[in-house]
Design a protein around this motif. Structure first.
Motif, PDB file in Angstrom:
ATOM      1  N   GLN A   5       0.801  -1.218   0.000  1.00 45.15           N
ATOM      2  CA  GLN A   5       0.000   0.000   0.000  1.00 45.15           C
ATOM      3  C   GLN A   5       0.840   1.277   0.000  1.00 45.15           C
ATOM      4  O   GLN A   5       0.433   2.291  -0.563  1.00 45.15           O
ATOM      5  CB  GLN A   5      -0.960  -0.019   1.206  1.00 45.15           C
ATOM      6  N   THR A   8       1.362   2.798  -3.324  1.00 39.88           N
ATOM      7  CA  THR A   8       0.209   3.223  -4.122  1.00 39.88           C
ATOM      8  C   THR A   8      -0.473   4.458  -3.541  1.00 39.88           C
ATOM      9  O   THR A   8      -1.595   4.778  -3.947  1.00 39.88           O
ATOM     10  CB  THR A   8      -0.816   2.080  -4.240  1.00 39.88           C
ATOM     11  N   ASN A 107     -10.743  -4.503 -11.028  1.00 38.50           N
ATOM     12  CA  ASN A 107     -10.979  -3.068 -10.918  1.00 38.50           C
ATOM     13  C   ASN A 107      -9.906  -2.343 -10.131  1.00 38.50           C
ATOM     14  O   ASN A 107      -9.497  -1.240 -10.505  1.00 38.50           O
ATOM     15  CB  ASN A 107     -12.349  -2.819 -10.282  1.00 38.50           C
ATOM     16  N   GLU A 108      -9.427  -2.940  -9.033  1.00 36.94           N
ATOM     17  CA  GLU A 108      -8.455  -2.246  -8.190  1.00 36.94           C
ATOM     18  C   GLU A 108      -7.165  -1.963  -8.944  1.00 36.94           C
ATOM     19  O   GLU A 108      -6.665  -0.822  -8.944  1.00 36.94           O
ATOM     20  CB  GLU A 108      -8.155  -3.065  -6.933  1.00 36.94           C
ATOM     21  N   SER A 111      -7.667   0.327 -12.034  1.00 38.82           N
ATOM     22  CA  SER A 111      -7.854   1.708 -11.593  1.00 38.82           C
ATOM     23  C   SER A 111      -6.515   2.359 -11.264  1.00 38.82           C
ATOM     24  O   SER A 111      -6.273   3.532 -11.592  1.00 38.82           O
ATOM     25  CB  SER A 111      -8.770   1.744 -10.369  1.00 38.82           C
ATOM     26  N   LEU A 112      -5.626   1.607 -10.627  1.00 39.82           N
ATOM     27  CA  LEU A 112      -4.288   2.105 -10.330  1.00 39.82           C
ATOM     28  C   LEU A 112      -3.545   2.468 -11.615  1.00 39.82           C
ATOM     29  O   LEU A 112      -2.961   3.553 -11.732  1.00 39.82           O
ATOM     30  CB  LEU A 112      -3.508   1.046  -9.539  1.00 39.82           C
TER      31      LEU A 112
END
Length: 229
Positions: A5, A8, A107-108, A111-112
């Motif tokens: 994390q 990101t 999606n995660e 999206s990044l």
């Protein structure tokens, strides 16, 4: 589960975007983007030698059969490598390797990438999105010669390397043509992610030969391609 994390957060995304635009070709190298412990579990699956099949491409046709390959001249051949066979994997232990591929098209993660490339990515018009994200391996007998990934509508490419204790004498470097033919070399070390725009100047690329004489030494990676709306 899959992403680190701290890699990101908003400031990191802005830095990736800035670096991507400044580089030629437009690319960025991100180390440790993913959770290494979970990648280790993926690698325990990929080391199963029964789940790989040789894949061969020529410049005039992809996924050629043995007869077409033999008929093609040496200069016409540009890829010989092993591709992971999803349909051959039915065990519980293999689920994590399948799950990671699904995450990379979910999606995660998309999206990044959309934030990094500043382009909305989607599989809405992709007939078989799952075939555009998979594991590959190369031995000293294999090759990936110079080519471009600039299929119509494709706006982002991702390469993730899964090679622990890889050293600079083992070969296998990703090579971008670069601007004014100033080639860029990227070592395929563990948990190193390369993102690039396949339409940017100098994005044609190849892989230096793996130099190990041991036929059981492989260079592993994930390759994933993405499209815009």
């Amino acid at each position: 589960m899959w992403l680190n994390q701290e890699q990101t957060i908003d400031s990191a995304i802005r830095a990736y975007r800035e670096s991507l635009l400044k580089a030629s070709p437009n690319h960025i190298v991100i180390d440790n983007l993913f959770n290494s412990e979970n990648l280790d579990k993926v690698m325990s699956v990929l080391r199963n030698t029964t789940c790989w099949q040789t894949q061969k491409h020529t410049y005039s046709a992809l996924y050629v059969d043995s007869a077409q390959w033999l008929d093609a001249s040496k200069d016409e051949r540009f890829v010989s490598r092993d591709v992971w066979q999803r349909e051959e994997i039915n065990t519980d232990s293999a689920n994590i390797a399948q799950d990671f591929l699904s995450f990379l098209r979910g999606n995660e993660f998309m999206s990044l990438l959309s934030r990094v490339f500043n382009v909305p990515l989607t599989d809405i018009n992709v007939a078989k999105p799952e075939i555009n994200t998979n594991y590959f391996r190369l031995s000293a007998a294999d090759f990936v010669h110079q080519h471009a990934d600039d299929s119509p509508g494709r706006v982002a490419c991702m390469l993730l390397y899964l090679n622990k204790e890889w050293n600079n004498e083992a070969g296998g470097e990703l090579m971008f043509m670069g601007k004014n033919d100033n080639a860029i070399s990227i070592e395929p070390i563990y948990n190193r992610c390369v993102l690039f725009d396949p339409f940017s100047e100098g994005s044609e690329h190849w892989v230096n030969a793996v130099t190990s004489e041991d036929t059981n030494v492989y260079r592993y990676n994930v390759t994933s391609w993405y499209w815009s709306e």
